[in-house]
Design an enzyme around this catalytic site. Sequence first.
Site, PDB file in Angstrom:
ATOM      1  N   ASP A 111      47.159  33.243  38.292  1.00  0.00           N
ATOM      2  CA  ASP A 111      46.446  32.047  38.363  1.00  0.00           C
ATOM      3  C   ASP A 111      44.897  32.235  37.747  1.00  0.00           C
ATOM      4  O   ASP A 111      44.748  33.264  37.168  1.00  0.00           O
ATOM      5  CB  ASP A 111      46.251  31.548  39.903  1.00  0.00           C
ATOM      6  CG  ASP A 111      45.792  32.766  40.620  1.00  0.00           C
ATOM      7  OD1 ASP A 111      45.219  33.893  40.004  1.00  0.00           O
ATOM      8  OD2 ASP A 111      46.078  32.595  41.800  1.00  0.00           O
ATOM      9  N   TYR A 156      44.832  36.544  50.218  1.00  0.00           N
ATOM     10  CA  TYR A 156      44.654  38.103  50.452  1.00  0.00           C
ATOM     11  C   TYR A 156      43.973  38.175  51.836  1.00  0.00           C
ATOM     12  O   TYR A 156      42.729  38.710  51.973  1.00  0.00           O
ATOM     13  CB  TYR A 156      43.593  38.614  49.347  1.00  0.00           C
ATOM     14  CG  TYR A 156      44.337  38.653  47.875  1.00  0.00           C
ATOM     15  CD1 TYR A 156      45.332  39.912  47.705  1.00  0.00           C
ATOM     16  CD2 TYR A 156      44.379  37.845  47.057  1.00  0.00           C
ATOM     17  CE1 TYR A 156      45.733  39.913  46.677  1.00  0.00           C
ATOM     18  CE2 TYR A 156      44.873  38.000  45.614  1.00  0.00           C
ATOM     19  CZ  TYR A 156      45.503  39.068  45.472  1.00  0.00           C
ATOM     20  OH  TYR A 156      46.348  38.953  44.434  1.00  0.00           O
ATOM     21  N   GLU A 184      55.873  36.648  39.252  1.00  0.00           N
ATOM     22  CA  GLU A 184      54.720  36.804  39.030  1.00  0.00           C
ATOM     23  C   GLU A 184      53.937  38.141  39.089  1.00  0.00           C
ATOM     24  O   GLU A 184      54.604  39.077  39.785  1.00  0.00           O
ATOM     25  CB  GLU A 184      53.805  35.938  40.334  1.00  0.00           C
ATOM     26  CG  GLU A 184      52.277  35.984  39.983  1.00  0.00           C
ATOM     27  CD  GLU A 184      51.616  35.036  40.915  1.00  0.00           C
ATOM     28  OE1 GLU A 184      50.582  34.310  40.482  1.00  0.00           O
ATOM     29  OE2 GLU A 184      52.128  34.613  41.911  1.00  0.00           O
TER      30      GLU A 184
END
Length: 484
Positions: free
Chosen positions: A79, A224, A459
């Site tokens: 991202d 996170y 990813e």
Amino acid sequence: MTKSCFLSIFLALFSTFWLCVNSHFDYKDALTKSIIFLEAQRSGKLPPDHRPPWRGDSALDDGKEAGVDLVGGYYDAGDNVKYGFPMAFTVTTMAWAAYFYEHEIKDAGELNNLLAGIRWGTDYFLKASVQQNRLFVQVGDPKMDHQCWMKPECMKTPRTVLEINQNRPGTEVAAETAAALAASSIVFRKVDHAYAETLVSRAKMLFQFAEEHQGTFDGACPFYCSHSGYNDELLWGASWLYIATKDPLYLQYVNEESTSAVVNEFSWDLKYAGAQVLLSQLYWEGQKELHMFQQQADGYICAVHPDSPYRQPFMTPGGLIHFRDGANSQYVTSTAFLFSVYSDLLARHNVQVICGEKTLTHTDLMCFAKQEMNYLLGHNPARRSIMVGFGHNPPLHAHHRGASIPVTAKTEDVTCGMSFALWFNTDAPNPNELTGAILGGPDRADVFIDSRTNSSYTEPCTYINSLAIGVLAKLAHKAKHHEL
């Protein structure tokens, strides 16, 4: 076919995943490409020698809404958000590789590229920490960013700024950023002493902030979240500051004020094992007051090595350590790195690890580290590489905005909704090779699905690669000198 015959064939096929076999890869090429991936994650005004040809300048107004310059740094994954917490861990582990494996990385011709990558991060952290008791820890709106599939050069989502301060503390990210700057100061001391002094001075300031204004950082949730608390980051930061400064106050903090524990994981969220391995080096070099940390490092090895009677993590049938779905490769490279470093320390000081009735040598540890890296590079049941642009049948559909959108794509009139239809929900290979990216990796059954829409498999993350650098450099060095 009888069951016993089938079992014999199965064991013959897959026993190689549990042995220190002689299968080799071009580790030097893998090392080079691992660093190139980190270059592809750079934000800001790119330098003339930038290697990924499809990347351009991006986010040149970052920080403007808060009246500060936050241009630069790294995007963490696929991202366009800059998360300070994992970014700092990425830089710390890049610096650790440069510190411990300087000779091997230099021998591979990658030391200058690695130092440039570290500096790309530390320059950003210096900008983000100008004021005392204030640290900018995030740029970008995660919720809005994840609703749009745009490359960073053309992103249309808000560049919201998040900070921590004495009223809204974030001990984890402050201490991790201190660790990044302290570790980096060590590797820059030989090449730019003045810059190294700047880094260590700022590291001291940030560690003081982390210690004096304690509070859990939750601003990056749900992406996170700090599940382990901040005691591991305080130990980690103090350990790096002691190595960087030799100031006995940091050693006193480690011995008298820190908290530590035996764990089976090393990650952006949980640093105990890393600190214990780091402090074990000092113990064997004569600082016997650090014996507890060396014992805990042994405990980590015994909790992880597949031959240990105390082994805890799940191992796939093909021999891959597996903690959880979603970027599991980060645990593979972190395990391989710690085992590689600890194997060198065992060899250097002629010691072994005792796990009950099982004795593990430095060779045992390095065999396991090599096995894990080899799995990612292609020695696995699927017989395919998990690193983009490397080896046999590498992935083509990394879950990554920049890699999946053509350089020439016209984005001016594309809405966020349209962006997913055009570039995300498609089976076409990425038009831009995300060279060197180690992707999230296979599941518990060794199944890897090369699909852009399956982010848990495809990813990439910066800290997967940063933790691969040291062990790949060591393997490349040993292969070059016929020591494998």
